[in-house]
Write an enzyme that holds these catalytic residues in place. Sequence first.
Site, PDB file in Angstrom:
ATOM      1  N   MET A   1       0.841  -1.197   0.000  1.00 35.44           N
ATOM      2  CA  MET A   1       0.000   0.000   0.000  1.00 35.44           C
ATOM      3  C   MET A   1       0.877   1.247   0.000  1.00 35.44           C
ATOM      4  SD  MET A   1      -2.997   0.985   2.684  1.00 35.44           S
ATOM      5  CE  MET A   1      -4.049   2.396   2.407  1.00 35.44           C
ATOM      6  N   CYS A   2       0.680   2.140  -0.938  1.00 35.23           N
ATOM      7  CA  CYS A   2       1.474   3.352  -1.036  1.00 35.23           C
ATOM      8  C   CYS A   2       1.195   4.277   0.149  1.00 35.23           C
ATOM      9  CB  CYS A   2       1.156   4.090  -2.333  1.00 35.23           C
ATOM     10  SG  CYS A   2       1.313   3.081  -3.821  1.00 35.23           S
TER      11      CYS A   2
END
Length: 240
Positions: free
Chosen positions: A1-2
Site C-alpha cells: 500500500m502506497c
Amino acid sequence: MCRHLAYLGPPRPLAELISGTPHSLYEQSWTPTVNADGFGIGWYPVNDGAGPVRYRRSVPIWSDANLPGLAAAIHSGAVLAAVRSATPGNSYEESAVAPYILGHWLFSHNGRVDDWELLPEDMGEPLSPAELLDAEARCDSALLWIMTIRRLADGTPAGDALADVARQTAGARPDARLNLLLTDGHAIAATRHGGTLWYRAAPGEITVASAPTSDEEGWREVPDHSLLLATERTTEIEPL
C-alpha cells in the site's frame, strides 16, 4: 500500500518534511508496510511562479544516495510526496510513480483499482486515442489522473473533480481504495475511500498524509468516504 503526503505552510527543507520526524514518509517506506517500488517529490519553488518541480525514482527512497543532499538544500512551502508499492497488473517503471504533474497541478493516488484497464468503459468514459498516447504509465493511478484532468479541463473545481472521480470509480469498482491527493500549491483536495487519511492543522500550515508523520499533537483522522478541502488557514470535510 502506497503512502503519500501534502504540505502547505512556511517554507521548509524537503528533508524536514520527508525524513526529519518519527514516522516520516521516509520511515513509512519500510514500516509498517514496505513501499519499495519508487518514490516521488513534487514542490513549488519559493518565490518562483514557474513551478511545480518533480523528482522521482523507481528505486526505494532509502537507496537514493543523492536524495539526502537535495532534500536538505531545497526549501518549499508547498509539497506533495509519495512512496510506492506497486500492485499486480501495474507497471513498475519510474513513469508510474507519483506525483503526476500537469501545469500547476500535482496528483497522487494511494490505493488500488482492480481491472483498471476496463474502468473507462465500465464508467462510460472511454479514453480517446490522444489520452491513451498521453498516459504517463500503464497503471491505475495514471488512469485516475487522466479522469481527474478531464474534469479540471472542463473547469470543475479541484475538490469536485476528485470527489466525482472517486464516486464514479467506486460505483464501477466497489472494492477500490481511492485515497487521492491534489494540489495547486495553494490548496489541497483529498479523498478517503478505504485505507486511511489524516491531517494536522497548525497556525499557518496544513499537512495531509496517509498516516501521521510525526509525534506532534493535533493529528485528526479523516472519516472514510469523505472529501477534505484544506488551505493553510481553513479545513473542510464533506461526505463523498
